[in-house]
Design an enzyme around this catalytic site. Structure first.
Site, PDB file in Angstrom:
ATOM      1  CE  LYS A 283      39.432  37.001  36.246  1.00 23.05           C
ATOM      2  NZ  LYS A 283      38.797  38.257  36.950  1.00 23.05           N
TER       3      LYS A 283
ATOM      4  CE  LYS B 150      46.313  34.893  42.254  1.00 23.16           C
ATOM      5  NZ  LYS B 150      45.083  35.624  42.035  1.00 23.16           N
TER       6      LYS B 150
ATOM      7  CE  LYS C  88      45.122  41.547  47.472  1.00 22.85           C
ATOM      8  NZ  LYS C  88      45.723  40.760  46.517  1.00 22.85           N
TER       9      LYS C  88
ATOM     10  CG  ASP D 180      48.078  37.295  33.471  1.00 28.70           C
ATOM     11  OD1 ASP D 180      48.664  36.261  33.461  1.00 28.70           O
ATOM     12  OD2 ASP D 180      47.727  37.831  32.431  1.00 28.70           O
TER      13      ASP D 180
END
Length: 307
Positions: free
Chosen positions: A49, A54, A80, A167
């Site tokens: 998510k 991550k 990003k 996701d």
């Protein structure tokens, strides 16, 4: 003539093959050119998510692999472009932005134009992404791998880590699964994170019909407890392979633009490092291919959504 010119520009002899439905009901997927297969390295894709950690997990895991003596390449797959931020100490330009500067003439680029060496020798690349609302993340991943192969940057690499945004909502986000041996899902001990993990499991299962990727397990991140994660895993036939507690040192490391391996030897930091090293050893040694059965929405709400 337009099609022939486009194929020549992309160095393709024929249009990519579209196969309907084989990656999941109703899907239409572009199948990877066999020449783009990453060979010789163990390849992992990290999913979870948005905001779950991550990039923090990927970067510390990359360092853990490097501490074990492996040559590591981390590829950030997010507009990003902050996946490798704690490895390099800065935001590096993306592959797509650099290609734009040379009008997509990849032959004009040198490895140092798009690869940065991070902490402990980890090689860092930010693939980037298309402008908001346009294009496909799958194209970005494909161009990045193509560039790496053209410059022979994968030949001496032991481990490749794809750090993938949010996701999985389309085939573009799932593109790294075409290259990966194992997918690792980062979650937390809450409903929203586990709901996202359930969708990611479904995406990996769909890709596994046509590619070698299999699920390795999940990492419970920033979580004091793991009871909800473990209950879900037991229900669907999944496995938790690591637990990173909710310690402030992880937040501080991001602020200092460092991985945990560069932080002071405080007790909580040392314990987190040990867990990352253990996870790296587990993944490199090889994990059993898992084939959990994802839940329908109603089922996951009944399992976790109500008291």
């Amino acid at each position: 003539m337009r099609e022939a010119a486009g194929l020549e520009k992309r160095a393709l002899g024929a249009p990519p093959v579209l196969r309907k439905g084989e990656d999941g009901e109703g899907s239409v997927q572009v199948h990877q050119d066999a020449s783009m297969k990453i060979e010789g390295a163990k390849v992992f894709s990290v999913y979870g998510k948005g905001g779950i950690g991550k990039s923090t997990t990927s970067s510390n895991l990359s360092v853990a692999f490097s501490k074990l003596g492996h040559k590591v390449l981390q590829i950030g797959c997010d507009p990003k472009h902050d996946s490798t931020f704690t490895l390099t100490g800065h935001l590096q330009p993306t592959v797509i932005d650099i290609l734009k500067e040379v009008d997509f003439h990849a032959e004009e680029l040198r490895p140092e134009d798009f690869v940065t060496e991070g902490y402990n020798g980890v090689m860092c690349i930010e693939a980037g992404g298309p402008p908001a609302g346009t294009g496909c993340g799958g194209y970005v991943v494909g161009q990045t791998v193509k560039l790496l192969k053209q410059h022979h940057l994968l030949e001496d690499t032991d481990v490749v880590i794809f750090d993938v945004l949010g996701d999985v909502v389309c085939g573009g986000f799932a593109a790294p699964l075409q290259h990966a041996d194992r997918a690792v899902i980062v979650t937390a001990n809450d409903f929203d994170s586990i709901y996202a993990m359930n969708r990611i499991i479904a995406a990996v299962q769909a890709k596994s019909k046509n590619y070698n990727v299999r699920l390795a397990g999940c990492v419970a991140n920033r979580s004091k407890d793991t009871d909800e994660v473990d209950r879900y895993c037991e229900t669907v036939g999944f496995r938790r392979i690591a637990h990173m507690p909710d310690v402030d040192a992880i937040r501080r490391s991001r602020l200092k633009k460092k991985t945990l391996f560069e932080m002071p030897d405080d007790e909580d930091i040392v314990q987190c490092r040990k867990e990352y090293i253990r996870l790296a050893e587990t993944l490199y040694a090889g994990t059993d291919p898992l084939a959990p059965a994802p839940l329908e929405d109603r089922e996951i709400f009944e399992l976790l959504g109500f008291d």
